[in-house]
Design an enzyme around this catalytic site. Structure first.
Site, PDB file in Angstrom:
ATOM      1  N   HIS A  24      -3.792   6.974   2.813  1.00  0.00           N
ATOM      2  CA  HIS A  24      -4.105   5.682   2.203  1.00  0.00           C
ATOM      3  C   HIS A  24      -5.482   5.248   2.700  1.00  0.00           C
ATOM      4  O   HIS A  24      -5.802   5.366   3.883  1.00  0.00           O
ATOM      5  CB  HIS A  24      -3.039   4.660   2.612  1.00  0.00           C
ATOM      6  CG  HIS A  24      -3.402   3.258   2.250  1.00  0.00           C
ATOM      7  ND1 HIS A  24      -3.837   2.911   0.995  1.00  0.00           N
ATOM      8  CD2 HIS A  24      -3.415   2.110   2.986  1.00  0.00           C
ATOM      9  CE1 HIS A  24      -4.092   1.609   0.967  1.00  0.00           C
ATOM     10  NE2 HIS A  24      -3.847   1.106   2.166  1.00  0.00           N
ATOM     11  N   ASN A  57     -10.036  -0.634  -0.216  1.00  0.00           N
ATOM     12  CA  ASN A  57      -8.580  -0.490  -0.167  1.00  0.00           C
ATOM     13  C   ASN A  57      -8.002  -0.991  -1.496  1.00  0.00           C
ATOM     14  O   ASN A  57      -8.035  -2.178  -1.779  1.00  0.00           O
ATOM     15  CB  ASN A  57      -8.046  -1.316   1.012  1.00  0.00           C
ATOM     16  CG  ASN A  57      -6.539  -1.240   1.162  1.00  0.00           C
ATOM     17  OD1 ASN A  57      -5.834  -0.744   0.287  1.00  0.00           O
ATOM     18  ND2 ASN A  57      -6.037  -1.754   2.274  1.00  0.00           N
ATOM     19  N   CYS A  75       0.823  -1.223   0.000  1.00  0.00           N
ATOM     20  CA  CYS A  75       0.000   0.000   0.000  1.00  0.00           C
ATOM     21  C   CYS A  75       0.855   1.270   0.000  1.00  0.00           C
ATOM     22  O   CYS A  75       0.369   2.346  -0.350  1.00  0.00           O
ATOM     23  CB  CYS A  75      -0.931   0.004   1.197  1.00  0.00           C
ATOM     24  SG  CYS A  75      -1.970  -1.447   1.234  1.00  0.00           S
TER      25      CYS A  75
HETATM   26  O1  UT7 Z   1      -3.794  -1.464   3.632  1.00  0.00           O
HETATM   27  C1  UT7 Z   1      -2.816  -2.118   4.318  1.00  0.00           C
HETATM   28  C2  UT7 Z   1      -3.013  -2.075   5.755  1.00  0.00           C
HETATM   29  N1  UT7 Z   1      -4.190  -2.792   6.155  1.00  0.00           N
HETATM   30  C3  UT7 Z   1      -4.942  -2.285   7.064  1.00  0.00           C
HETATM   31  O2  UT7 Z   1      -4.678  -1.198   7.512  1.00  0.00           O
HETATM   32  C4  UT7 Z   1      -6.086  -3.103   7.536  1.00  0.00           C
HETATM   33  C5  UT7 Z   1      -6.199  -2.923   8.995  1.00  0.00           C
HETATM   34  N2  UT7 Z   1      -7.226  -3.727   9.643  1.00  0.00           N
HETATM   35  C6  UT7 Z   1      -8.549  -3.448   9.590  1.00  0.00           C
HETATM   36  O3  UT7 Z   1      -8.998  -2.625   8.810  1.00  0.00           O
HETATM   37  C7  UT7 Z   1      -9.410  -4.118  10.618  1.00  0.00           C
HETATM   38  O4  UT7 Z   1      -8.604  -4.805  11.531  1.00  0.00           O
HETATM   39  C8  UT7 Z   1     -10.485  -5.099  10.036  1.00  0.00           C
HETATM   40  C9  UT7 Z   1     -11.562  -4.327   9.331  1.00  0.00           C
HETATM   41  C10 UT7 Z   1      -9.816  -6.082   9.092  1.00  0.00           C
HETATM   42  C11 UT7 Z   1     -11.133  -5.892  11.176  1.00  0.00           C
HETATM   43  O5  UT7 Z   1     -11.695  -4.993  12.126  1.00  0.00           O
HETATM   44  P1  UT7 Z   1     -11.378  -5.140  13.691  1.00  0.00           P
HETATM   45  O6  UT7 Z   1     -12.153  -4.096  14.377  1.00  0.00           O
HETATM   46  O7  UT7 Z   1      -9.894  -5.133  13.853  1.00  0.00           O
HETATM   47  O8  UT7 Z   1     -11.994  -6.541  14.016  1.00  0.00           O
HETATM   48  P2  UT7 Z   1     -11.289  -7.871  14.581  1.00  0.00           P
HETATM   49  O9  UT7 Z   1     -10.387  -8.468  13.572  1.00  0.00           O
HETATM   50  O10 UT7 Z   1     -10.750  -7.606  15.950  1.00  0.00           O
HETATM   51  O11 UT7 Z   1     -12.557  -8.826  14.734  1.00  0.00           O
HETATM   52  C12 UT7 Z   1     -13.652  -8.517  15.604  1.00  0.00           C
HETATM   53  C13 UT7 Z   1     -14.739  -9.556  15.399  1.00  0.00           C
HETATM   54  C14 UT7 Z   1     -14.235 -10.990  15.385  1.00  0.00           C
HETATM   55  O12 UT7 Z   1     -15.217 -11.786  16.015  1.00  0.00           O
HETATM   56  P3  UT7 Z   1     -15.089 -12.214  17.546  1.00  0.00           P
HETATM   57  O13 UT7 Z   1     -13.797 -12.962  17.642  1.00  0.00           O
HETATM   58  O14 UT7 Z   1     -15.079 -10.940  18.315  1.00  0.00           O
HETATM   59  O15 UT7 Z   1     -16.290 -13.035  17.751  1.00  0.00           O
HETATM   60  C15 UT7 Z   1     -14.158 -11.328  13.932  1.00  0.00           C
HETATM   61  O16 UT7 Z   1     -14.281 -12.703  13.698  1.00  0.00           O
HETATM   62  O17 UT7 Z   1     -15.334  -9.352  14.102  1.00  0.00           O
HETATM   63  C16 UT7 Z   1     -15.324 -10.582  13.379  1.00  0.00           C
HETATM   64  N3  UT7 Z   1     -15.235 -10.285  11.954  1.00  0.00           N
HETATM   65  C17 UT7 Z   1     -16.303 -10.064  11.172  1.00  0.00           C
HETATM   66  N4  UT7 Z   1     -17.610 -10.059  11.427  1.00  0.00           N
HETATM   67  C18 UT7 Z   1     -18.450  -9.784  10.399  1.00  0.00           C
HETATM   68  C19 UT7 Z   1     -14.103 -10.151  11.207  1.00  0.00           C
HETATM   69  N5  UT7 Z   1     -14.437  -9.862   9.934  1.00  0.00           N
HETATM   70  C20 UT7 Z   1     -15.785  -9.806   9.888  1.00  0.00           C
HETATM   71  C21 UT7 Z   1     -16.706  -9.533   8.862  1.00  0.00           C
HETATM   72  N6  UT7 Z   1     -18.031  -9.533   9.162  1.00  0.00           N
HETATM   73  N7  UT7 Z   1     -16.316  -9.275   7.598  1.00  0.00           N
END
Ligand code: UT7
Length: 335
Positions: free
Chosen positions: A257, A287, A116
């Site tokens: 970004h 993204n 990115c």
């Molecule tokens: O561009 C390069 C750099 N990349 C980034 O900057 C990406 C950075 N990361 C993110 O944007 C975020 O971490 C995500 C959007 C990928 C995830 O959001 P988060 O707030 O960090 O969520 P998390 O991974 O901590 O997951 C929270 C919960 C989990 O469930 P439990 O364990 O709490 O029951 C996940 O399984 O959300 C769940 N989850 C989803 N639920 C519904 C993860 N993805 C999804 C989804 N729909 N698509």
């Protein structure tokens, strides 16, 4: 002797036609529109057609950038492409293929891999080539067909990424007011496993195992990447502004970004940026990795918001891990 500076002359972008909405994703994986919007700010992303490859999108964006810079393609003396979804993973480079598609002959061309952060990395490469006197007009391109490495059964990644391309012409100038002011780019390979496509490569050459285990798809430690991105970028943008003695209130366009609205908001808030200053395209493009910043710059150019002389602050974070920020005026013509 007068000094030579690098200046940002023009911008172009290409967005593929097909839209993949959150409602579409609800039918593919266990997710909801509400979750995606709340956690990322993304409503839809564009996906390239099956026969539309990274170089096709890059060439279209580049052609616009060339036309808008008012230079002939024969004046371009370096072609650089940032991508982690190249036409071919080994060779030839996507920059070579784009050059051929544009009819640019006998000119040095190569790709860089900085995920990115690719577009801002390219700005620093173009600046170095120009200010050393080696080149005069550098075509830089960020192009990604991320859909080619996304596992559409993995809800942790498939909701985030989209396809697209953006390009710019960086030219030599003797006018200091037009010069790129400062670029800071850095990396830390200790976090290589935060964002990785395990295959194909020398670690995992193509094999049945690669296919069976889906090692050709992007894998991301989302939450860990998120936290590190906020911390690193907040520090980085504060430093670049302080080093150049520019107050954030004097930046008309903060162009981060576009990975996640919550990262953009956290960094924008730390800088006390108003909504008007922060450029947001993540909702409609998702993204698009190396293409995200030039696509966002193109958006404000096409809507008539980007004027000649306007200051832009760029920041980015991605696989590697890599990160970068840049401070520069727009030295091209407004729309
Ligand atoms: O561009 C390069 C750099 N990349 C980034 O900057 C990406 C950075 N990361 C993110 O944007 C975020 O971490 C995500 C959007 C990928 C995830 O959001 P988060 O707030 O960090 O969520 P998390 O991974 O901590 O997951 C929270 C919960 C989990 O469930 P439990 O364990 O709490 O029951 C996940 O399984 O959300 C769940 N989850 C989803 N639920 C519904 C993860 N993805 C999804 C989804 N729909 N698509």
């Amino acid at each position: 002797m007068s000094h030579i500076y690098a200046s940002f002359r023009s911008i172009g972008a290409y967005v593929p036609e097909k839209i993949l909405s959150n409602a579409d994703l609800e039918k593919m994986v266990d997710t909801t529109d509400e979750w995606i919007v709340k956690r990322t700010g993304i409503k839809e992303r564009h996906i390239a057609a099956q026969n539309e490859v990274t170089s096709d999108m890059g060439a279209k964006a580049a052609q616009l950038a060339i036309d808008r810079a008012d230079i002939g393609k024969e004046e371009i003396d370096l072609v650089l492409c940032a991508t982690v979804t190249p036409d071919y993973f080994n060779m030839p480079s996507t920059a070579c293929i784009i050059s051929d598609k544009l009819g640019i002959k006998n000119v040095q061309a190569f790709d860089i891999s900085a995920a990115c952060s690719g577009f801002v990395y390219l700005l620093s490469v173009a600046k170095a080539f120009i200010e050393s006197g080696m080149k005069k007009n550098v075509l830089i391109i960020g192009a990604e067909k991320f859909s080619s490495i996304v596992d559409y059964t993995d809800r942790g990644t498939c909701i985030l990424f989209g396809d697209g391309a953006g390009a710019a012409i960086i030219s030599a100038t003797e006018n200091k007011k037009e010069a790129l002011i400062d670029i800071h780019a850095s990396a830390d390979g200790a976090y290589a496993d935060f964002l990785v496509t395990p295959a194909p490569g020398s670690v995992n050459p193509v094999s049945q195992k690669v296919i069976d285990e889906g090692l050709n798809f992007v894998q991301m430690k989302g939450n860990e990447t998120f936290k590190l991105a906020v911390k690193t970028l907040t520090k980085d943008v504060k430093e670049i502004l302080a080093r150049n003695e520019i107050a954030s209130a004097n930046i008309p366009h903060f162009i981060p970004h576009q990975a996640n609205y919550r990262i953009i908001k956290a960094v924008g808030d730390a800088l006390k940026m108003t909504e008007k200053q922060v450029v947001l395209t993540v909702g409609k493009y998702g993204n698009t990795s190396a293409a995200s910043i030039p696509m966002a710059i193109n958006d404000i150019w096409e809507s008539g918001r980007l004027q000649n002389g306007d200051l832009m602050l760029l920041d980015t974070f991605g696989g590697g891990l890599t990160w970068a920020s840049a401070l520069l005026p727009f030295a091209g013509k407004a729309k």
